[in-house]
Design an enzyme around this catalytic site. Sequence first.
Site, PDB file in Angstrom:
ATOM      1  N   ASN A 191       0.806  -1.213   0.000  1.00  0.00           N
ATOM      2  CA  ASN A 191       0.000   0.000   0.000  1.00  0.00           C
ATOM      3  C   ASN A 191       0.844   1.271   0.000  1.00  0.00           C
ATOM      4  O   ASN A 191       1.717   1.441   0.851  1.00  0.00           O
ATOM      5  CB  ASN A 191      -0.916  -0.014   1.221  1.00  0.00           C
TER       6      ASN A 191
ATOM      7  N   ALA B  36      -0.224  -5.472   8.924  1.00  0.00           N
ATOM      8  CA  ALA B  36      -1.599  -5.236   8.509  1.00  0.00           C
ATOM      9  C   ALA B  36      -1.649  -5.239   6.991  1.00  0.00           C
ATOM     10  O   ALA B  36      -0.762  -4.675   6.338  1.00  0.00           O
ATOM     11  CB  ALA B  36      -2.127  -3.903   9.049  1.00  0.00           C
ATOM     12  N   CYS B  37      -2.695  -5.857   6.437  1.00  0.00           N
ATOM     13  CA  CYS B  37      -2.798  -5.906   4.977  1.00  0.00           C
ATOM     14  C   CYS B  37      -3.016  -4.518   4.390  1.00  0.00           C
ATOM     15  O   CYS B  37      -2.762  -4.291   3.203  1.00  0.00           O
ATOM     16  CB  CYS B  37      -3.917  -6.849   4.543  1.00  0.00           C
ATOM     17  N   THR B  38      -3.465  -3.563   5.205  1.00  0.00           N
ATOM     18  CA  THR B  38      -3.638  -2.186   4.763  1.00  0.00           C
ATOM     19  C   THR B  38      -2.487  -1.277   5.190  1.00  0.00           C
ATOM     20  O   THR B  38      -2.541  -0.066   4.980  1.00  0.00           O
ATOM     21  CB  THR B  38      -4.950  -1.605   5.316  1.00  0.00           C
TER      22      THR B  38
END
Length: 484
Positions: free
Chosen positions: A256, A284-286
């Site tokens: 990201n 965190a994937c974000t």
Amino acid sequence: MTEHTPVIGANHIDGQWIPAASGATFDSVDPADPSRVVGTFPDSGADDVRAAVDALEKSAPEWAATPPERRARILEAAAAELESRAPQLVEEMVREEGKTRAEATMEVSRTPMNLRFYAAEAVRAGGSTYPATPGSMVYTVREPVGCVGAITPWNFPLNIPSRKLGPALAAGNTVLFKPSEITPLMGQRLVEALLAGGLPGGAIALVQGGGAAGAAVAADERVDAVTFTGSTDVGHAIHRQVGPQRRVQLEMGGKNPTVVLGDADIETAAATVVKGAFGLSGQACTGTSRLIVVDEIHDALVDAVLARVEKLVVGAGVDADVTVGPLASAAQLRKYREYVEIGVAEGAVLRTPRVDDERGGYFALPAVFTDATPDMRIVREEIFGPVLAVQRARDHAEALELANATRFGMSAAILTRDLQRAMEFASASQTGLVKINQPTTGMAMNAPFGGYKASSTQTFKEQAGASMMQFYQSEKTIYLTPAG
């Protein structure tokens, strides 16, 4: 942290707490002190999954016929149970997953809110009526899909499962729940709360274990829908197993970017970037893993980011002054170290100290690289740790091009005072989530969640929105003409 007796965990199948069929077990350990065993849990396999699905099949008709109001009351009661156990859950999450106490407190407080949100959906989700010939009706009803397999990650071990189990149960499905083997205790605690809230024991099965158990969940054709959050590689393997005849929802990795334009406030931007990159230890994937800065403020912003990174305190989450907890596992720590070496070898400039931690836990110092280029692995590949790659851009157009130059499409952010530029970025960003003057992390629970490209199957969104309950329900169209 006070001493404790390790938990003896169990699977929950057919209303009973039982060991794995093979008798095999594994230990969950404290990432701040891996010599400390948090608990011992069943290491389940295909036999346990088959037994769980057998039991869920028997219970499915009764749970599907349970009035929506009753399902809603159960979820509300489970939420209250979680709140009553909040102090215990916070301490256990810090011990098992490595979050700071502040991060664990936020997650534990949000999970009951999720369950209450889905409790309301239990009584709200309905069908539709359509124009028909005089004397006839055309309408739809929504029915449970059947058995839902929920395979969940370790980085949000209560919050993410609650936003899968909550709507699945609200819609009248039985649930086969396989939490991460890194955080099995949190998975067990969630099931305990649901049962304490009145959920019939046959409506949910908990199967602990690693990849073999997860693969068996996806492979069993009696599991009508599979929802998964985790790595892209594992998600793609699950997708292949589920195939075209069953329903699947996958939310996977991210790379990201946060884009910072020349009119942004330097200190505010630095704080936003550091929060997005190093909160939750970068797991965190974000999370913000790429920082793209226009030339005119590049050096000033990098200096401001480095100054804030110097003030971060890495340590055990139980300590009050700690702002970055350990990574969740030895594997995550190895991966972090490998990518730091890769970044140096590929020519990026490491601007933060590279010192091995001698405390014995899975501690990783936040790493900031400058002079990163699109061909570098630290720019292209998900690391899932506290590593930030900084890229230069000549202007807004090149920044957008760099932001989209990835196979992932989870989250992206832009920091600017120029609303027109911000809206242009939001429109052109190839991500499912766009944040304007906010970190790439942090999502509202009443808004849809999901990515684009390799970050998602883009089938059904999670959390909320029109498609949220649709994943857990089948729609049947009925044509009615009364007999004369």
